[in-house]
Motif scaffolding. Structure first.
Motif, PDB file in Angstrom:
ATOM      1  N   THR A   1       0.872  -1.205  -0.100  1.00 36.33           N
ATOM      2  CA  THR A   1      -0.279   0.002  -0.180  1.00 36.33           C
ATOM      3  C   THR A   1       0.672   1.165   0.052  1.00 36.33           C
ATOM      4  N   ASP A   2       0.515   2.351   0.217  1.00 32.10           N
ATOM      5  CA  ASP A   2       1.184   3.499   0.282  1.00 32.10           C
ATOM      6  C   ASP A   2       1.805   3.897   1.561  1.00 32.10           C
TER       7      ASP A   2
ATOM      8  N   PRO B   1      -5.963   3.675  -0.767  1.00 32.67           N
ATOM      9  CA  PRO B   1      -4.489   3.965  -0.658  1.00 32.67           C
ATOM     10  C   PRO B   1      -4.348   4.582  -2.031  1.00 32.67           C
ATOM     11  N   ASP B   2      -3.246   5.437  -1.799  1.00 34.37           N
ATOM     12  CA  ASP B   2      -2.568   6.174  -3.041  1.00 34.37           C
ATOM     13  C   ASP B   2      -1.619   5.212  -3.770  1.00 34.37           C
ATOM     14  N   HIS B   3      -2.181   4.180  -4.228  1.00 33.74           N
ATOM     15  CA  HIS B   3      -1.099   3.231  -4.685  1.00 33.74           C
ATOM     16  C   HIS B   3      -2.182   2.449  -6.027  1.00 33.74           C
TER      17      HIS B   3
ATOM     18  N   GLY C   1       6.140  -5.169  -3.987  1.00 35.62           N
ATOM     19  CA  GLY C   1       5.838  -3.900  -4.662  1.00 35.62           C
ATOM     20  C   GLY C   1       7.164  -3.108  -4.199  1.00 35.62           C
TER      21      GLY C   1
ATOM     22  N   ILE D   1       8.646   0.114   0.806  1.00 42.91           N
ATOM     23  CA  ILE D   1       7.707   1.073   0.987  1.00 42.91           C
ATOM     24  C   ILE D   1       8.241   2.365   1.037  1.00 42.91           C
TER      25      ILE D   1
END
Length: 263
Positions: free
Chosen positions: A77-78, A165-167, A213, A216
């Motif tokens: 996530t972000d 989320p900004d993802h 990903g 983070i």
């Protein structure tokens, strides 16, 4: 940023011990964990070809399939890495609590793609512009739940936290699932939040897959800022998180909300 993607499968051994009448018998069982890795493409690198985008689609498809099969997956996530399942699947929710060793009286948040999705699963008492100022972003808004949301999700409270989320991967995942995800941190309860997949390797054997990903960006491990907006004209801080000051500034200075410190 465009993404290139590839899939790697890691094999590791897990030792399972069973007690017998004559002593302790160790049984070794080889298990496989599939790690689906998203790699940011360098800004000065070549432009992604359609095949790259297809790989991302394959990762999304694999993740959606696991979720719709009632499994639990790990996702970036972000803010931190999370464990996710379908919020409308009661058995999957139980798996999340079991995997984390989480107290059954601690709630799970939901994750949706768009602000309009919030109105389906929550009763909103603030202006839509306020939602747009805070989301997508590292904020969890706690609102009164609607009857559409699974009653087995946090049955002990009428409230639910909601995230966007900004993802890009997470937002596409929610869109493809067509329903909210239940979301919590990817760690054993009481342990630190995780910002890289290797930090929760001990959970891998119990997950359908892990979406890597990369590290983070926010290394604070504070998680999202959690704000209760269920009472008109008021806000209550549940967890300061990583976006505390900016969030409070929007609530007070732009929308004139008053802090309600009463638990």
């Amino acid at each position: 940023m465009s993404l290139a993607a590839f899939v790697r499968t890691l094999t590791f051994s897990s030792r399972v011990c069973a007690d017998s009448a004559v002593g302790v018998r160790a049984v070794c069982k080889e298990m496989k964990t599939t790690v689906l890795r998203l790699i940011p493409q360098p800004s000065n690198g070549p432009v992604s070809q359609p095949a790259d985008r297809q790989d991302i689609g394959q990762i999304l498809n694999s993740t959606v399939t696991a979720l719709k099969d009632g499994q639990v997956v790990a996702v970036p996530t972000d803010t931190i890495y999370g464990l996710a399942c379908l919020a409308q699947n009661s058995e999957a929710i139980k798996k999340v609590y079991d995997i984390k060793g989480r107290n059954g009286n601690k709630p799970l948040a939901i994750c949706v793609r768009e602000i309009q999705d919030i109105y389906k699963y929550c009763k909103v008492v603030v202006k839509e512009e306020l939602l747009e100022d805070l989301l997508p972003g590292p904020v969890t808004l706690v609102l009164e739940r609607s009857d559409t949301l699974n009653r087995d999700l946090n049955p002990f409270t009428k409230l639910v936290g909601v995230r966007i989320p900004d993802h890009p991967f997470m937002r596409h995942l929610c869109q493809m699932c067509g329903e909210p995800l239940a979301l919590t941190s990817a760690n054993v309860s009481t342990q630190a939040s995780t910002v890289a997949v290797h930090e929760f390797e001990d959970l891998w054997p119990r997950l359908a897959l892990v979406v890597d990903g990369g590290p983070i960006g926010d290394q604070s491990r504070l998680g999202s800022t959690v704000i209760d907006l269920s009472v008109p004209g008021r806000y209550r801080i549940i967890r300061p998180g990583c976006a505390f000051s900016a969030t409070v500034s929007v609530l007070e200075n732009k929308y004139g909300l008053l802090e309600d410190s009463v638990s």
